[in-house]
Design a protein around this motif. Sequence first.
Motif, PDB file in Angstrom:
ATOM      1  N   ARG A 137      -1.226  25.357 -36.571  1.00  0.00           N
ATOM      2  CA  ARG A 137      -0.228  26.382 -36.254  1.00  0.00           C
ATOM      3  C   ARG A 137       1.180  25.886 -36.562  1.00  0.00           C
ATOM      4  N   GLY A 138       1.470  24.630 -36.179  1.00  0.00           N
ATOM      5  CA  GLY A 138       2.791  24.082 -36.444  1.00  0.00           C
ATOM      6  C   GLY A 138       3.093  23.943 -37.919  1.00  0.00           C
ATOM      7  N   ALA A 139       2.050  23.707 -38.719  1.00  0.00           N
ATOM      8  CA  ALA A 139       2.237  23.546 -40.166  1.00  0.00           C
ATOM      9  C   ALA A 139       2.118  24.863 -40.927  1.00  0.00           C
ATOM     10  N   GLY A 140       1.824  25.947 -40.220  1.00  0.00           N
ATOM     11  CA  GLY A 140       1.696  27.252 -40.883  1.00  0.00           C
ATOM     12  C   GLY A 140       0.442  27.397 -41.707  1.00  0.00           C
ATOM     13  N   LEU A 141      -0.613  26.654 -41.363  1.00  0.00           N
ATOM     14  CA  LEU A 141      -1.880  26.739 -42.095  1.00  0.00           C
ATOM     15  C   LEU A 141      -2.773  27.761 -41.408  1.00  0.00           C
ATOM     16  N   GLN A 142      -3.146  28.789 -42.127  1.00  0.00           N
ATOM     17  CA  GLN A 142      -3.920  29.886 -41.541  1.00  0.00           C
ATOM     18  C   GLN A 142      -4.981  30.357 -42.518  1.00  0.00           C
ATOM     19  N   GLY A 143      -6.180  30.635 -42.000  1.00  0.00           N
ATOM     20  CA  GLY A 143      -7.264  31.145 -42.844  1.00  0.00           C
ATOM     21  C   GLY A 143      -7.014  32.576 -43.266  1.00  0.00           C
ATOM     22  N   ARG A 144      -7.717  32.985 -44.337  1.00  0.00           N
ATOM     23  CA  ARG A 144      -7.609  34.367 -44.799  1.00  0.00           C
ATOM     24  C   ARG A 144      -8.450  35.278 -43.934  1.00  0.00           C
ATOM     25  N   HIS A 145      -8.040  36.543 -43.856  1.00  0.00           N
ATOM     26  CA  HIS A 145      -8.790  37.547 -43.106  1.00  0.00           C
ATOM     27  C   HIS A 145      -9.338  38.588 -44.076  1.00  0.00           C
ATOM     28  N   PRO A 146     -10.557  39.095 -43.820  1.00  0.00           N
ATOM     29  CA  PRO A 146     -11.155  40.061 -44.743  1.00  0.00           C
ATOM     30  C   PRO A 146     -10.453  41.405 -44.726  1.00  0.00           C
ATOM     31  N   ARG A 147     -10.480  42.085 -45.847  1.00  0.00           N
ATOM     32  CA  ARG A 147      -9.979  43.454 -45.905  1.00  0.00           C
ATOM     33  C   ARG A 147     -11.024  44.414 -45.358  1.00  0.00           C
ATOM     34  N   ALA A 148     -10.622  45.649 -45.216  1.00  0.00           N
ATOM     35  CA  ALA A 148     -11.545  46.647 -44.678  1.00  0.00           C
ATOM     36  C   ALA A 148     -12.765  46.790 -45.580  1.00  0.00           C
ATOM     37  N   TRP A 149     -13.926  46.986 -44.950  1.00  0.00           N
ATOM     38  CA  TRP A 149     -15.184  47.132 -45.687  1.00  0.00           C
ATOM     39  C   TRP A 149     -15.299  48.530 -46.267  1.00  0.00           C
ATOM     40  N   LYS A 150     -15.836  48.608 -47.468  1.00  0.00           N
ATOM     41  CA  LYS A 150     -16.026  49.895 -48.123  1.00  0.00           C
ATOM     42  C   LYS A 150     -17.487  50.066 -48.482  1.00  0.00           C
ATOM     43  N   LYS A 151     -18.052  51.195 -48.146  1.00  0.00           N
ATOM     44  CA  LYS A 151     -19.455  51.472 -48.426  1.00  0.00           C
ATOM     45  C   LYS A 151     -19.662  51.732 -49.914  1.00  0.00           C
ATOM     46  N   THR A 152     -20.674  51.057 -50.500  1.00  0.00           N
ATOM     47  CA  THR A 152     -20.934  51.225 -51.940  1.00  0.00           C
ATOM     48  C   THR A 152     -22.372  51.610 -52.245  1.00  0.00           C
ATOM     49  N   THR A 153     -23.262  51.576 -51.262  1.00  0.00           N
ATOM     50  CA  THR A 153     -24.672  51.855 -51.520  1.00  0.00           C
ATOM     51  C   THR A 153     -24.892  53.309 -51.905  1.00  0.00           C
ATOM     52  N   ILE A 154     -25.641  53.532 -52.982  1.00  0.00           N
ATOM     53  CA  ILE A 154     -26.069  54.871 -53.369  1.00  0.00           C
ATOM     54  C   ILE A 154     -27.521  55.005 -52.966  1.00  0.00           C
ATOM     55  N   HIS A 155     -27.815  55.808 -51.962  1.00  0.00           N
ATOM     56  CA  HIS A 155     -29.157  55.879 -51.427  1.00  0.00           C
ATOM     57  C   HIS A 155     -30.101  56.620 -52.365  1.00  0.00           C
ATOM     58  N   GLY A 156     -31.315  56.118 -52.430  1.00  0.00           N
ATOM     59  CA  GLY A 156     -32.324  56.757 -53.251  1.00  0.00           C
ATOM     60  C   GLY A 156     -32.730  58.111 -52.693  1.00  0.00           C
ATOM     61  N   GLN A 157     -33.144  58.997 -53.576  1.00  0.00           N
ATOM     62  CA  GLN A 157     -33.525  60.346 -53.162  1.00  0.00           C
ATOM     63  C   GLN A 157     -35.004  60.458 -52.837  1.00  0.00           C
ATOM     64  N   ARG A 158     -35.844  59.606 -53.420  1.00  0.00           N
ATOM     65  CA  ARG A 158     -37.278  59.703 -53.200  1.00  0.00           C
ATOM     66  C   ARG A 158     -37.685  58.995 -51.907  1.00  0.00           C
ATOM     67  N   PRO A 159     -38.691  59.495 -51.193  1.00  0.00           N
ATOM     68  CA  PRO A 159     -39.175  58.789 -50.014  1.00  0.00           C
ATOM     69  C   PRO A 159     -39.826  57.474 -50.407  1.00  0.00           C
ATOM     70  N   VAL A 160     -39.592  56.429 -49.614  1.00  0.00           N
ATOM     71  CA  VAL A 160     -40.110  55.103 -49.909  1.00  0.00           C
ATOM     72  C   VAL A 160     -40.946  54.632 -48.728  1.00  0.00           C
ATOM     73  N   SER A 161     -42.107  54.070 -49.039  1.00  0.00           N
ATOM     74  CA  SER A 161     -43.038  53.693 -47.981  1.00  0.00           C
ATOM     75  C   SER A 161     -42.810  52.283 -47.458  1.00  0.00           C
ATOM     76  N   ALA A 162     -41.989  51.466 -48.108  1.00  0.00           N
ATOM     77  CA  ALA A 162     -41.807  50.080 -47.681  1.00  0.00           C
ATOM     78  C   ALA A 162     -41.187  50.035 -46.285  1.00  0.00           C
ATOM     79  N   PRO A 163     -41.764  49.256 -45.374  1.00  0.00           N
ATOM     80  CA  PRO A 163     -41.250  49.188 -44.008  1.00  0.00           C
ATOM     81  C   PRO A 163     -40.104  48.185 -43.886  1.00  0.00           C
ATOM     82  N   ASP A 164     -39.464  48.157 -42.721  1.00  0.00           N
ATOM     83  CA  ASP A 164     -38.480  47.136 -42.399  1.00  0.00           C
ATOM     84  C   ASP A 164     -39.228  45.963 -41.772  1.00  0.00           C
ATOM     85  N   LEU A 165     -39.434  44.904 -42.548  1.00  0.00           N
ATOM     86  CA  LEU A 165     -40.190  43.737 -42.074  1.00  0.00           C
ATOM     87  C   LEU A 165     -39.298  42.691 -41.412  1.00  0.00           C
TER      88      LEU A 165
END
Length: 294
Positions: free
Chosen positions: A90-118
Amino acid sequence: MIFAAIADWADAKEYSVEFMCAELGVSTSGYYAWRTRPASARARADEALLRLIGVIFERLKGNPGVRRIHAELAAQGHRVARKRVWRLMRGAGLQGRHPRAWKKTTIHGQRPVSAPDLIGRDFTARKRDQRWCGDITYVKSWDGWVYLATVIDLHSRRVVGWAVADHMRTELVTDALAMALRQRRPKGRVTFHSDRGTQYTSNDFARFCRKNRIRRSLGRTGICYDNAVAESFFASYKKELIHTRPWPDLESVKKATFEWIEMYYNRTRRHSTLGYLTPHEYELGFRHIHELAA
């Protein structure tokens, strides 16, 4: 503490020493005697520790915060309190970076999918190459959008496969998985977890997984927590690399991504989930950071 505050203000030429001593109820002779007194052993130790912190801060490209600096000091055999590291940074002014706001990018598939959440938000694995996860993110370059697909081993958080391209077609994610298969050569079937983006729900991806004995696992639609490890990786990637400079083209992103993942993220960056070990150290069998300095 009063003399130290006066010295800071005097060095900044904000007020005269005589004025500050009078206002704060101390003598000018006492201040000048304090100013010319040799530095204490504690002050000299702080100065040496701050130089070491500065070297670590410069070497760790993500501008690490107090916790990662403290962990790196511990890995090098320096037992110091985290609060002391915080005070010096703090005294030396050393500070980590902070993330920017998250943006959604996933394009969801239209077809039904049978794979479960394992996975069921259990982002752990007893051994390497049992459970992998992956996702896609984007980078804006002067030439247009660039996309990164990743494969992360949930045992060690190591990025075991990745691919960079100027498109989001299914081969982007299969290329990342193909790299993981070449590098790791898993002995048994691997579970690969992803969101329900069109690339991961396509027929081509399903065929690739069947051919390579990969068991598919899909999170729920619109729930980012169901693929939290991949999301967390991208937050670090954006904060520590992508948002630090402009990107001219695909090749510049690919080169920097290679260096950041293979040389820094997997081998140098300390992960809080792993007790501040690196993925490389964790796969070597270390389980506590102080083992590194033994």
